[in-house]
Enzyme design. Structure first.
Site, PDB file in Angstrom:
ATOM      1  N   GLY A 125       0.802  -1.237   0.000  1.00 50.10           N
ATOM      2  CA  GLY A 125       0.000   0.000   0.000  1.00 50.10           C
ATOM      3  C   GLY A 125       0.828   1.277   0.000  1.00 50.10           C
ATOM      4  O   GLY A 125       0.338   2.331   0.398  1.00 50.10           O
ATOM      5  N   ASN A 127       1.802   3.021  -2.559  1.00 52.80           N
ATOM      6  CA  ASN A 127       1.199   3.986  -3.502  1.00 52.80           C
ATOM      7  C   ASN A 127      -0.092   4.567  -2.932  1.00 52.80           C
ATOM      8  O   ASN A 127      -0.365   5.753  -3.104  1.00 52.80           O
ATOM      9  CB  ASN A 127       0.938   3.336  -4.862  1.00 52.80           C
ATOM     10  N   MET A 140      -3.836  -7.261  -7.102  1.00 52.90           N
ATOM     11  CA  MET A 140      -3.327  -8.417  -7.830  1.00 52.90           C
ATOM     12  C   MET A 140      -4.382  -9.227  -8.586  1.00 52.90           C
ATOM     13  O   MET A 140      -4.070 -10.268  -9.148  1.00 52.90           O
ATOM     14  CB  MET A 140      -2.549  -9.338  -6.882  1.00 52.90           C
ATOM     15  N   LYS A 141      -5.629  -8.767  -8.556  1.00 51.09           N
ATOM     16  CA  LYS A 141      -6.667  -9.480  -9.307  1.00 51.09           C
ATOM     17  C   LYS A 141      -6.978  -8.716 -10.594  1.00 51.09           C
ATOM     18  O   LYS A 141      -6.896  -7.487 -10.616  1.00 51.09           O
ATOM     19  CB  LYS A 141      -7.943  -9.588  -8.467  1.00 51.09           C
ATOM     20  N   ILE A 142      -7.345  -9.460 -11.626  1.00 53.53           N
ATOM     21  CA  ILE A 142      -7.696  -8.801 -12.890  1.00 53.53           C
ATOM     22  C   ILE A 142      -9.194  -8.527 -12.911  1.00 53.53           C
ATOM     23  O   ILE A 142      -9.998  -9.424 -12.640  1.00 53.53           O
ATOM     24  CB  ILE A 142      -7.256  -9.678 -14.086  1.00 53.53           C
ATOM     25  N   LEU A 143      -9.561  -7.297 -13.216  1.00 52.96           N
ATOM     26  CA  LEU A 143     -10.981  -6.934 -13.277  1.00 52.96           C
ATOM     27  C   LEU A 143     -11.541  -7.345 -14.638  1.00 52.96           C
ATOM     28  O   LEU A 143     -10.904  -7.118 -15.668  1.00 52.96           O
ATOM     29  CB  LEU A 143     -11.148  -5.427 -13.057  1.00 52.96           C
ATOM     30  N   ASN A 170      -4.612   2.473 -13.337  1.00 55.14           N
ATOM     31  CA  ASN A 170      -3.656   1.517 -12.767  1.00 55.14           C
ATOM     32  C   ASN A 170      -2.241   2.072 -12.855  1.00 55.14           C
ATOM     33  O   ASN A 170      -1.949   2.902 -13.709  1.00 55.14           O
ATOM     34  CB  ASN A 170      -3.744   0.192 -13.539  1.00 55.14           C
ATOM     35  N   HIS A 199       1.793   0.712 -13.194  1.00 55.42           N
ATOM     36  CA  HIS A 199       2.586  -0.482 -13.508  1.00 55.42           C
ATOM     37  C   HIS A 199       4.076  -0.111 -13.467  1.00 55.42           C
ATOM     38  O   HIS A 199       4.467   0.925 -13.995  1.00 55.42           O
ATOM     39  CB  HIS A 199       2.186  -1.009 -14.895  1.00 55.42           C
TER      40      HIS A 199
HETATM   41  C1  GRF Z   1       3.645  -1.038  -7.410  1.00 53.15           C
HETATM   42  O1  GRF Z   1       4.994  -1.106  -7.691  1.00 53.15           O
HETATM   43  C2  GRF Z   1       2.800  -1.009  -8.659  1.00 53.15           C
HETATM   44  O2  GRF Z   1       3.478  -0.530  -9.774  1.00 53.15           O
HETATM   45  C3  GRF Z   1       2.421  -2.449  -8.882  1.00 53.15           C
HETATM   46  O3  GRF Z   1       2.330  -3.010  -7.614  1.00 53.15           O
HETATM   47  C4  GRF Z   1       3.169  -2.311  -6.707  1.00 53.15           C
HETATM   48  C5  GRF Z   1       2.361  -2.029  -5.478  1.00 53.15           C
HETATM   49  O4  GRF Z   1       3.108  -1.539  -4.413  1.00 53.15           O
HETATM   50  N1  GRF Z   1       1.220  -2.518  -9.676  1.00 53.15           N
HETATM   51  P1  GRF Z   1       2.424  -0.876  -3.179  1.00 53.15           P
HETATM   52  O5  GRF Z   1       1.413  -1.868  -2.620  1.00 53.15           O
HETATM   53  O6  GRF Z   1       1.745   0.387  -3.645  1.00 53.15           O
HETATM   54  O7  GRF Z   1       3.526  -0.598  -2.199  1.00 53.15           O
END
Ligand code: GRF
Length: 186
Positions: free
Chosen positions: A14, A16, A88-91, A105, A107
C-alpha cells in the site's frame, strides 16, 4: 473544492495508496480517498487505512473476486473513480463496463514493455538501459489501456531487483498523484 469520491484497490504494502492519501489531504488535490478495497486480508496497506481512519473493506476470495458485490458496494458509497495500486486481481470486462467510470492503474515498467508479473526481473534480464513507471486507464486487456503518464530513469549496471524496485517505487509515489491531477485537467 468538490473532490471526486475515490476508492483505492490494494493487495499488498500500500505504499502507492499512502502516497496518494498524503497528497489527497491537500486542499487543491482533486480527489478524496473515501474507501480502500483489498482482496487480501493480510495486505499491509490495510494497516495504513486503519491508522489513517480510511474506511476499508476486504473482499476475500480464493479464485475470482466477487465483482457483483464490489460493484454494489461502490455504488452504495457513491464512488466515481477507482485507483488500482498493487491490486493483484484482474478486473473483468463486465466489471469495467458496469462501473462505467474511470479506473486507473500503475505499472512498474515503461509500458507497453513488460506487462504482467515479475517486471523487475524482466527489465534486468532484457538488459534495458532505462526503466520507470506507467499510469494508465484500465481496459479489458492487461496493462494495455491509454497511457496517462510515464516517468523514466537510467538503470545502473549494479542495479538488482531490490534496488530497481526501490527506485521505481520512489518514482511511482511522485508520479501517481501527478497522473491524477493530469486527468482532472483534461
Ligand atoms: C507497485 O509497484 C505497482 O506498480 C504495482 O504493484 C506495486 C504495489 O506496491 N502494480 P504498493 O502496494 O503500492 O507498495
Amino acid at each position: 473544492m468538490v473532490k471526486t469520491k475515490t476508492c483505492v484497490f490494494i493487495s499488498g504494502a500500500g505504499s502507492n495508496f499512502f502516497a496518494l492519501l498524503k497528497r489527497s489531504n491537500n486542499y487543491n488535490f482533486p480527489i478524496k480517498i473515501n474507501l480502500v478495497i483489498s482482496d487480501n486480508p493480510r495486505a499491509k496497506g490495510l494497516l495504513i487505512a486503519r491508522k489513517m481512519g480510511i474506511p476499508f473493506k476486504i473482499f476475500k476470495t480464493k479464485g475470482l473476486i466477487h465483482e457483483v458485490k464490489i460493484l454494489k458496494f461502490l455504488k452504495e458509497k457513491k464512488i466515481s473513480l477507482i485507483l488500482l495500486a498493487g491490486f493483484m486481481k484482474i478486473l473483468s470486462k463486465r466489471f469495467i463496463k458496469k462501473f462505467g467510470k474511470d479506473i486507473i492503474n500503475i505499472h512498474p515498467s515503461l509500458l507497453p514493455k513488460f506487462k504482467g508479473l515479475n517486471t523487475y526481473h524482466k527489465v534486468l534480464s532484457n538488459n534495458e538501459v532505462k526503466t520507470g513507471c506507467t499510469i494508465h486507464f484500465v481496459n479489458e486487456k492487461l496493462d494495455s489501456g491509454q497511457i496517462i503518464l510515464q516517468k523514466k530513469f537510467y538503470i545502473n549496471k549494479k542495479d538488482n531487483v531490490t534496488s530497481l524496485k526501490r527506485k521505481t517505487q520512489r518514482l511511482e509515489h511522485k508520479s501517481y498523484p501527478e497522473a491524477v491531477i493530469k486527468i482532472f485537467r483534461k
